[in-house]
Design a protein around this motif. Structure first.
Motif, PDB file in Angstrom:
ATOM      1  N   LYS A  90      38.231  63.010  63.907  1.00 37.74           N
ATOM      2  CA  LYS A  90      38.833  62.921  65.234  1.00 37.74           C
ATOM      3  C   LYS A  90      37.890  63.634  66.193  1.00 37.74           C
ATOM      4  O   LYS A  90      37.330  64.672  65.869  1.00 37.74           O
ATOM      5  CB  LYS A  90      40.224  63.542  65.227  1.00 37.74           C
ATOM      6  N   ASP A  91      37.705  63.067  67.353  1.00 39.13           N
ATOM      7  CA  ASP A  91      36.707  63.574  68.303  1.00 39.13           C
ATOM      8  C   ASP A  91      37.287  64.744  69.100  1.00 39.13           C
ATOM      9  O   ASP A  91      37.607  64.631  70.276  1.00 39.13           O
ATOM     10  CB  ASP A  91      36.251  62.443  69.225  1.00 39.13           C
ATOM     11  N   ASP A  92      37.408  65.875  68.412  1.00 42.76           N
ATOM     12  CA  ASP A  92      38.008  67.077  68.987  1.00 42.76           C
ATOM     13  C   ASP A  92      37.223  68.270  68.428  1.00 42.76           C
ATOM     14  O   ASP A  92      37.205  68.482  67.214  1.00 42.76           O
ATOM     15  CB  ASP A  92      39.485  67.150  68.584  1.00 42.76           C
ATOM     16  N   VAL A  93      36.581  69.029  69.297  1.00 41.36           N
ATOM     17  CA  VAL A  93      35.687  70.100  68.833  1.00 41.36           C
ATOM     18  C   VAL A  93      36.416  71.150  67.996  1.00 41.36           C
ATOM     19  O   VAL A  93      35.854  71.681  67.038  1.00 41.36           O
ATOM     20  CB  VAL A  93      34.929  70.771  70.007  1.00 41.36           C
ATOM     21  N   THR A  94      37.654  71.439  68.323  1.00 44.76           N
ATOM     22  CA  THR A  94      38.417  72.423  67.543  1.00 44.76           C
ATOM     23  C   THR A  94      38.699  71.899  66.145  1.00 44.76           C
ATOM     24  O   THR A  94      38.514  72.615  65.157  1.00 44.76           O
ATOM     25  CB  THR A  94      39.736  72.783  68.268  1.00 44.76           C
TER      26      THR A  94
ATOM     27  N   GLU B  25      37.344  73.302  62.474  1.00 44.90           N
ATOM     28  CA  GLU B  25      38.248  73.603  61.359  1.00 44.90           C
ATOM     29  C   GLU B  25      37.833  72.839  60.105  1.00 44.90           C
ATOM     30  O   GLU B  25      37.821  73.389  59.001  1.00 44.90           O
ATOM     31  CB  GLU B  25      39.692  73.235  61.719  1.00 44.90           C
ATOM     32  N   TYR B  26      37.494  71.569  60.263  1.00 46.99           N
ATOM     33  CA  TYR B  26      37.069  70.733  59.146  1.00 46.99           C
ATOM     34  C   TYR B  26      35.834  71.330  58.473  1.00 46.99           C
ATOM     35  O   TYR B  26      35.775  71.444  57.247  1.00 46.99           O
ATOM     36  CB  TYR B  26      36.778  69.316  59.650  1.00 46.99           C
ATOM     37  N   GLU B  27      34.871  71.721  59.276  1.00 47.89           N
ATOM     38  CA  GLU B  27      33.661  72.331  58.716  1.00 47.89           C
ATOM     39  C   GLU B  27      33.986  73.645  58.007  1.00 47.89           C
ATOM     40  O   GLU B  27      33.417  73.944  56.952  1.00 47.89           O
ATOM     41  CB  GLU B  27      32.609  72.540  59.802  1.00 47.89           C
ATOM     42  N   ALA B  28      34.895  74.440  58.561  1.00 48.23           N
ATOM     43  CA  ALA B  28      35.285  75.707  57.925  1.00 48.23           C
ATOM     44  C   ALA B  28      35.905  75.450  56.551  1.00 48.23           C
ATOM     45  O   ALA B  28      35.610  76.171  55.590  1.00 48.23           O
ATOM     46  CB  ALA B  28      36.254  76.478  58.820  1.00 48.23           C
TER      47      ALA B  28
ATOM     48  N   ASN C 221      31.079  63.142  65.737  1.00 43.11           N
ATOM     49  CA  ASN C 221      32.259  63.078  64.880  1.00 43.11           C
ATOM     50  C   ASN C 221      32.074  62.118  63.704  1.00 43.11           C
ATOM     51  O   ASN C 221      33.013  61.837  62.972  1.00 43.11           O
ATOM     52  CB  ASN C 221      33.513  62.689  65.692  1.00 43.11           C
ATOM     53  N   ARG C 222      30.848  61.646  63.497  1.00 49.47           N
ATOM     54  CA  ARG C 222      30.556  60.740  62.382  1.00 49.47           C
ATOM     55  C   ARG C 222      30.051  61.532  61.181  1.00 49.47           C
ATOM     56  O   ARG C 222      29.179  62.390  61.316  1.00 49.47           O
ATOM     57  CB  ARG C 222      29.502  59.724  62.827  1.00 49.47           C
ATOM     58  N   LEU C 223      30.611  61.244  60.010  1.00 45.26           N
ATOM     59  CA  LEU C 223      30.192  61.879  58.768  1.00 45.26           C
ATOM     60  C   LEU C 223      29.420  60.883  57.909  1.00 45.26           C
ATOM     61  O   LEU C 223      29.693  59.684  57.937  1.00 45.26           O
ATOM     62  CB  LEU C 223      31.410  62.370  57.975  1.00 45.26           C
ATOM     63  N   PHE C 224      28.486  61.416  57.132  1.00 45.08           N
ATOM     64  CA  PHE C 224      27.710  60.637  56.167  1.00 45.08           C
ATOM     65  C   PHE C 224      27.686  61.418  54.868  1.00 45.08           C
ATOM     66  O   PHE C 224      27.307  62.587  54.864  1.00 45.08           O
ATOM     67  CB  PHE C 224      26.292  60.410  56.704  1.00 45.08           C
ATOM     68  N   MET C 225      28.129  60.799  53.784  1.00 41.56           N
ATOM     69  CA  MET C 225      28.169  61.472  52.482  1.00 41.56           C
ATOM     70  C   MET C 225      27.246  60.760  51.504  1.00 41.56           C
ATOM     71  O   MET C 225      27.262  59.534  51.401  1.00 41.56           O
ATOM     72  CB  MET C 225      29.598  61.464  51.924  1.00 41.56           C
TER      73      MET C 225
END
Length: 109
Positions: free
Chosen positions: A11-15, A19-22, A50-54
């Motif tokens: 979701k394009d929300d910096v907060t 949190e996701y990264e934490a 907000n794009r992830l690559f795994m």
């Protein structure tokens, strides 16, 4: 060792992104164990906006189907996935409830 690549949007929300990264700095041990037991030998997740690559390096006997079945039977993994869905959003064109989308390799050097 086979390599699999996937993408997903947050979701394009910096907060929420922070949190996701934490959470990913302290992934639950049961989740890590489920990953390695499935035959995933290496996993990295990268973010741009907000794009992830795994990227996953998997054993020759890795089975996505077996991984899905094991995850569905693991309450801790299910709790993690439910929590992560707070931060994630499906890519356009994804089916209902689908998260990570498999990427097609189009070039190798």
């Amino acid at each position: 060792m086979p390599r699999l690549c996937f993408t997903l949007d947050l979701k394009d929300d910096v907060t929420l992104i922070a949190e996701y990264e934490a959470y990913h700095e302290k992934v639950w041990p049961e989740v890590k164990e489920s990953i390695t037991q499935a035959g995933i030998e290496q996993m990295e997740i990268y973010r741009w906006g907000n794009r992830l690559f795994m990227i996953m390096e998997v054993s020759k006997d890795f089975s996505p189907e077996r991984k899905r079945e094991a995850d569905a039977a693991n309450p801790k993994v299910q709790a993690w996935e439910e929590l992560m869905w707070k931060y994630q959003q499906a890519l356009p064109g994804a089916k209902e409830g689908e998260k990570w989308q498999s990427m097609k390799k189009i070039f190798t050097l």
